[in-house]
Design a protein around this motif. Structure first.
Motif, PDB file in Angstrom:
ATOM      1  N   CYS A   1       0.802  -1.230   0.000  1.00 18.65           N
ATOM      2  CA  CYS A   1       0.000   0.000   0.000  1.00 18.65           C
ATOM      3  C   CYS A   1       0.832   1.276   0.000  1.00 18.65           C
ATOM      4  O   CYS A   1       0.283   2.367  -0.123  1.00 18.65           O
ATOM      5  CB  CYS A   1      -0.938   0.021   1.210  1.00 18.65           C
ATOM      6  N   ALA A   2       2.153   1.187   0.181  1.00 18.50           N
ATOM      7  CA  ALA A   2       3.022   2.375   0.275  1.00 18.50           C
ATOM      8  C   ALA A   2       2.531   3.332   1.363  1.00 18.50           C
ATOM      9  O   ALA A   2       2.679   4.542   1.248  1.00 18.50           O
ATOM     10  CB  ALA A   2       3.097   3.098  -1.068  1.00 18.50           C
TER      11      ALA A   2
ATOM     12  N   VAL B   1       1.624   9.321   5.200  1.00 15.42           N
ATOM     13  CA  VAL B   1       1.973   9.811   3.863  1.00 15.42           C
ATOM     14  C   VAL B   1       2.365   8.642   2.969  1.00 15.42           C
ATOM     15  O   VAL B   1       2.708   7.555   3.440  1.00 15.42           O
ATOM     16  CB  VAL B   1       3.142  10.832   3.895  1.00 15.42           C
ATOM     17  N   PHE B   2       2.321   8.896   1.675  1.00 18.20           N
ATOM     18  CA  PHE B   2       2.757   7.935   0.663  1.00 18.20           C
ATOM     19  C   PHE B   2       4.278   7.826   0.706  1.00 18.20           C
ATOM     20  O   PHE B   2       4.983   8.804   0.506  1.00 18.20           O
ATOM     21  CB  PHE B   2       2.285   8.428  -0.710  1.00 18.20           C
TER      22      PHE B   2
ATOM     23  N   MET C   1       9.128  -3.881   0.774  1.00 16.37           N
ATOM     24  CA  MET C   1       7.853  -4.288   1.369  1.00 16.37           C
ATOM     25  C   MET C   1       7.009  -5.065   0.358  1.00 16.37           C
ATOM     26  O   MET C   1       6.397  -6.087   0.687  1.00 16.37           O
ATOM     27  CB  MET C   1       7.095  -3.059   1.876  1.00 16.37           C
ATOM     28  N   VAL C   2       6.974  -4.593  -0.887  1.00 16.60           N
ATOM     29  CA  VAL C   2       6.207  -5.305  -1.913  1.00 16.60           C
ATOM     30  C   VAL C   2       6.838  -6.664  -2.200  1.00 16.60           C
ATOM     31  O   VAL C   2       6.132  -7.664  -2.391  1.00 16.60           O
ATOM     32  CB  VAL C   2       6.104  -4.468  -3.200  1.00 16.60           C
ATOM     33  N   ALA C   3       8.180  -6.705  -2.245  1.00 17.70           N
ATOM     34  CA  ALA C   3       8.849  -7.988  -2.456  1.00 17.70           C
ATOM     35  C   ALA C   3       8.451  -8.980  -1.364  1.00 17.70           C
ATOM     36  O   ALA C   3       8.156 -10.151  -1.646  1.00 17.70           O
ATOM     37  CB  ALA C   3      10.354  -7.785  -2.482  1.00 17.70           C
ATOM     38  N   ALA C   4       8.413  -8.503  -0.116  1.00 17.25           N
ATOM     39  CA  ALA C   4       7.979  -9.366   0.981  1.00 17.25           C
ATOM     40  C   ALA C   4       6.556  -9.856   0.756  1.00 17.25           C
ATOM     41  O   ALA C   4       6.243 -11.026   1.009  1.00 17.25           O
ATOM     42  CB  ALA C   4       8.083  -8.617   2.308  1.00 17.25           C
TER      43      ALA C   4
ATOM     44  N   PRO D   1      -8.652   2.982  -2.082  1.00 14.15           N
ATOM     45  CA  PRO D   1      -7.581   3.935  -1.736  1.00 14.15           C
ATOM     46  C   PRO D   1      -6.971   3.612  -0.381  1.00 14.15           C
ATOM     47  O   PRO D   1      -7.685   3.419   0.605  1.00 14.15           O
ATOM     48  CB  PRO D   1      -8.305   5.286  -1.718  1.00 14.15           C
ATOM     49  N   GLN D   2      -5.641   3.553  -0.349  1.00 10.34           N
ATOM     50  CA  GLN D   2      -4.923   3.292   0.899  1.00 10.34           C
ATOM     51  C   GLN D   2      -4.209   4.539   1.415  1.00 10.34           C
ATOM     52  O   GLN D   2      -4.089   4.731   2.622  1.00 10.34           O
ATOM     53  CB  GLN D   2      -3.900   2.165   0.691  1.00 10.34           C
ATOM     54  N   VAL D   3      -3.728   5.387   0.493  1.00 11.96           N
ATOM     55  CA  VAL D   3      -3.004   6.586   0.900  1.00 11.96           C
ATOM     56  C   VAL D   3      -3.036   7.589  -0.248  1.00 11.96           C
ATOM     57  O   VAL D   3      -3.065   7.210  -1.425  1.00 11.96           O
ATOM     58  CB  VAL D   3      -1.550   6.246   1.299  1.00 11.96           C
ATOM     59  N   MET D   4      -3.073   8.881   0.102  1.00  9.93           N
ATOM     60  CA  MET D   4      -3.092   9.942  -0.895  1.00  9.93           C
ATOM     61  C   MET D   4      -1.725  10.087  -1.559  1.00  9.93           C
ATOM     62  O   MET D   4      -0.700  10.092  -0.893  1.00  9.93           O
ATOM     63  CB  MET D   4      -3.502  11.258  -0.231  1.00  9.93           C
ATOM     64  N   VAL D   5      -1.733  10.191  -2.876  1.00  4.44           N
ATOM     65  CA  VAL D   5      -0.508  10.424  -3.638  1.00  4.44           C
ATOM     66  C   VAL D   5      -0.443  11.856  -4.128  1.00  4.44           C
ATOM     67  O   VAL D   5       0.623  12.446  -4.224  1.00  4.44           O
ATOM     68  CB  VAL D   5      -0.410   9.452  -4.833  1.00  4.44           C
ATOM     69  N   GLY D   6      -1.576  12.429  -4.430  1.00  3.35           N
ATOM     70  CA  GLY D   6      -1.627  13.793  -4.924  1.00  3.35           C
ATOM     71  C   GLY D   6      -3.072  14.194  -5.128  1.00  3.35           C
ATOM     72  O   GLY D   6      -3.995  13.500  -4.693  1.00  3.35           O
ATOM     73  N   GLU D   7      -3.292  15.283  -5.807  1.00  2.00           N
ATOM     74  CA  GLU D   7      -4.650  15.775  -5.990  1.00  2.00           C
ATOM     75  C   GLU D   7      -5.457  14.797  -6.842  1.00  2.00           C
ATOM     76  O   GLU D   7      -5.160  14.573  -8.010  1.00  2.00           O
ATOM     77  CB  GLU D   7      -4.643  17.152  -6.658  1.00  2.00           C
ATOM     78  N   ASP D   8      -6.464  14.205  -6.234  1.00  2.00           N
ATOM     79  CA  ASP D   8      -7.337  13.229  -6.884  1.00  2.00           C
ATOM     80  C   ASP D   8      -6.610  11.962  -7.304  1.00  2.00           C
ATOM     81  O   ASP D   8      -7.060  11.259  -8.209  1.00  2.00           O
ATOM     82  CB  ASP D   8      -8.047  13.834  -8.101  1.00  2.00           C
ATOM     83  N   ILE D   9      -5.484  11.659  -6.676  1.00  2.00           N
ATOM     84  CA  ILE D   9      -4.755  10.422  -6.961  1.00  2.00           C
ATOM     85  C   ILE D   9      -4.468   9.722  -5.637  1.00  2.00           C
ATOM     86  O   ILE D   9      -3.985  10.339  -4.693  1.00  2.00           O
ATOM     87  CB  ILE D   9      -3.430  10.674  -7.702  1.00  2.00           C
ATOM     88  N   HIS D  10      -4.808   8.444  -5.591  1.00  2.00           N
ATOM     89  CA  HIS D  10      -4.520   7.622  -4.420  1.00  2.00           C
ATOM     90  C   HIS D  10      -3.810   6.354  -4.857  1.00  2.00           C
ATOM     91  O   HIS D  10      -3.885   5.950  -6.021  1.00  2.00           O
ATOM     92  CB  HIS D  10      -5.812   7.268  -3.676  1.00  2.00           C
TER      93      HIS D  10
END
Length: 697
Positions: A310-311, A350-351, A357-360, A478-487
């Motif tokens: 989920c970053a 935060v993102f 973590m993804v490899a795990a 959505p798990q975490v905000m990346v930017g405006e209208d992007i998760h």
């Protein structure tokens, strides 16, 4: 995107390519035009849109403290060492004048040397945009930038000053503010209610012509791509050649490294494990796999299966350990590395993008299906049997030898002159031990089959269920905000900037840059695979061009592409000006013959034929000298594809009666590694730490 985020490359504004996906969160109702004066409040609490002195609107970064002082809006990070300022100016004759006025308001007496000023395309109502990047010393670990924007005759300037660590950590909320700042009265572009136009042969030809134009402007040897409309592939093929100097064309079956696009595929395997009852999304990762632990026991207990991808856990980008690591290390080394790593932000705050973590996550999914087996071999087999095979992805593999034996693209990078040149593959092998995060090779034809599965809500193009609809859909939450209208979901970027959902992910390794995207509500999608580092600049414009064509959007893609090519050359020219080649004899003599870092391993220093070469465990590069304005000396890698890794010459340390020897310091944005002068044979102890006999000269 496994490619490292190195401190000396961390420029939020000056790198236009990266900023295309770092933005999010809708603007709320505008506040009254009268600015708040000397008022302070946490920006997260003030989630509503704010206004500048003359009525431009913006969303403050979440968690920052907002303070308005006349024509200045100041936003300070929770750490206190980073500030984003917006100056709303009464008038200015041009961008240079606007920036000078803005710094005088924000930092009276500001006298930093300008590194480079580059234009950005008109967007979001701004008719002119220009980015200013300033010189800093490596030891300052400082980000210092400005961006001037004009709407009509009115100028506004954004200024960013802060530590590299905080800017990287809080890059998403900062970019949210940059993206959300819009002129007074401007209405955002929206595709809501528009019926997309079909991808007819004429429209496909227009997209091919656009890519061909971009390849020429950016000197990209080859591109493989595909287009999907009505949940069917309407084009899959390629343009250009597999390698510079070759006549072999890129076609639908040419394989490229797809890098971090692997992450979405890994989450598909996790979803299958949940379907099979082997895992639960809300299951603690350490319960599912006792070998999973972080350096912080409290965070270890918080991490659920869904959090691995989920970053959002606060685990930072910490790539140097695997980039300098042993390419033949077992997959289990991923867990060894994670056990030494700590979060740098609060859980869910935060993102922050973590490859390990993804490899795990991928290896834990493999272990759930094949308990007791080697997690790397099990992962490879399960991805083949449960995903690639059923989808008909015949040429998709994690086996580098297999990929390189057949119809494959070769990597290319920029040389010191900014020209595209062949790049070596050696550094790309370093992702193999952590391959669920980014080691997949695939072709346009195979890549399309994967996108069709996503458009089919977990079904193959023939209708076979690979993932149940509930668990397919869970990956999009959505798990975490990346930017405006992007998760960020689970290995997926969910973008709703124009009011319609675009799901995508990108991938970046040395000489390979790719993207996949789809519009779930319309059965539209596409892929792009490139074999040059300049190909990263094609991805955003290509997606934008597609959206412009099907939704009759504002024509922006062509100008984005033109300026991307222009800025690439400008940045390369300035980078050359900052480096000295050949390296002066005195600077060469200041270096020891060998160094060792307990975390990253050895460096062998070669000094032959007037060239200076740094050789690591599995890759090497010629280096050039960089002298900062304060006299700091550093050595910068310059080989195509791996340029820009900076080793700073530290302070000399006493070495008994021998001549003192100075260490080399390597940093990413949030970490620092010391390479101590060393003699004799390097070795690793049982904990994995590298050691060698210390020495002077």
């Amino acid at each position: 995107m496994p490619r490292p985020s190195l401190a000396n490359k961390h420029r939020l504004l000056a790198t236009g390519a990266a900023a295309t996906w770092l933005c999010s969160v809708l603007l709320a109702a505008a506040l009254p035009a009268t600015p708040l004066r000397a008022a302070e409040a946490p920006a997260a609490a003030a989630a509503a849109s704010q206004q500048t002195a003359t009525g431009h609107t913006f969303s403050p970064p979440e968690g920052f403290v907002l303070k308005n002082e006349g024509r200045l809006s100041l936003m300070t990070a929770p750490e206190g060492d980073a500030t984003l300022a917006i100056a709303d100016l009464a008038e200015a004759k041009d961008a240079d004048s606007a920036v000078a006025q803005a710094w005088a308001l924000f930092k009276p007496g500001f006298k930093r040397s300008l590194r480079l000023a580059t234009p950005r395309p008109p967007r979001h109502g701004w008719e002119e945009q220009r980015v200013y990047d300033y010189e800093t010393s490596p030891n300052e670990r400082l980000v210092l930038q400005a961006m001037a924007r004009r709407a009509g005759s009115r100028w506004v300037v954004l200024m960013l000053e802060g530590s590299e660590a905080t800017i990287e950590k809080r890059g998403s909320p900062i970019n949210q503010t940059f993206s959300s700042l819009r002129p007074q009265g401007y209405q955002r572009e929206s595709f809501v209610g528009r019926k997309p136009l079909p991808l007819t042969p004429e429209r496909i030809a227009a997209l091919k012509a656009f890519l061909a134009q971009g390849m020429k402007a950016l000197d990209v040897p080859g591109v493989g791509f595909s287009l999907i409309d009505g949940n069917k592939v309407v084009f899959e093929g390629g343009l250009g050649v597999r390698a510079m100097g070759s006549t072999k064309p890129v076609d639908a079956d040419t394989v490229f490294m797809a890098a971090s696009n692997t992450k979405a595929m890994t989450t598909a395997l996790l979803a299958q494990a949940v379907d099979a009852g082997r895992l639960r999304w809300d299951q603690p990762a350490a319960q599912a796999f006792p070998g999973f632990k972080l350096a912080d026991p409290g965070v270890t207990q918080q991490v659920l299966i869904k959090h691995l991808v989920c970053a959002c856990t606060g685990m930072p980008r910490q790539d140097l350990e695997w980039l300098f690591g042993e390419v033949k290390a077992p997959a289990s080394s991923t867990f060894d590395q994670l056990s030494l790593m700590k979060p740098t932000s609060q859980f869910g705050e935060v993102f922050q993008y973590s490859n390990l973590m993804v490899a795990a996550g991928g290896y834990i999914a493999a272990s759930a299906f094949a308990p007791g087996q080697d997690v790397g071999l099990a992962y490879d087999r399960l991805m083949r049997d449960k995903l690639f095979g059923p989808l008909g992805m015949k040429n998709t593999t994690f086996d580098f030898a297999q990929a390189l034996r057949g119809n494959h693209a070769e990597p290319h990078g920029d040389d010191l002159m900014g020209r595209t040149r062949p790049a070596r593959m050696d550094l790309n092998y370093t992702i193999v031990p952590a391959r669920p995060a980014g080691a997949v090779w695939t072709s346009p034809r195979d890549f399309s089959r994967y996108v069709l599965m996503e458009l089919g809500q977990g079904r193959t193009p023939e209708g076979q269920i690979l993932i149940s609809e509930p668990n397919w859909r869970a990956r999009y939450a959505p798990q975490v905000m990346v930017g405006e209208d992007i998760h960020y979901g689970m290995g997926l970027m969910i973008d709703r900037q124009q009011g319609v959902t675009v799901v995508r992910h990108g991938g970046d390794m040395i000489g390979f840059h790719s993207d996949m995207f789809w519009l779930p509500d319309f059965g539209i999608g596409g892929t792009i695979l490139t074999n040059s580092d300049s190909g990263v600049l094609l991805r955003g414009p290509f997606l934008r061009k597609l959206l412009e064509i099907v939704f009759e959007g504002k024509p922006e893609a062509d100008e984005r592409l033109r300026l991307a090519a222009l800025n690439r050359h400008a940045e390369a020219k300035r980078a050359r000006e900052l480096l000295t080649l050949p390296v002066p004899k005195a600077s060469m003599e200041a270096l020891n013959a060998g160094y060792v870092s307990k975390e990253l391993g050895p460096i062998q220093v070669g000094k032959k034929g007037g060239k200076l070469d740094f050789r690591f465990q599995h890759w090497h590069s010629e280096v050039a000298l960089r002298k900062a304005e304060d006299g700091t000396q550093s050595f910068m890698t310059i080989d195509p594809g791996i340029g820009g890794i900076e080793f700073v010459l530290g302070a000399a340390k006493p070495a008994g009666g021998a001549r003192a020897a100075a260490p080399l310091i390597l940093r990413d944005a949030q970490h620092e590694y010391e390479f101590a002068p060393a003699c004799g044979r390097w070795k690793q102890d049982d904990s994995g730490a590298w050691t060698a006999a210390a020495c002077g000269r």
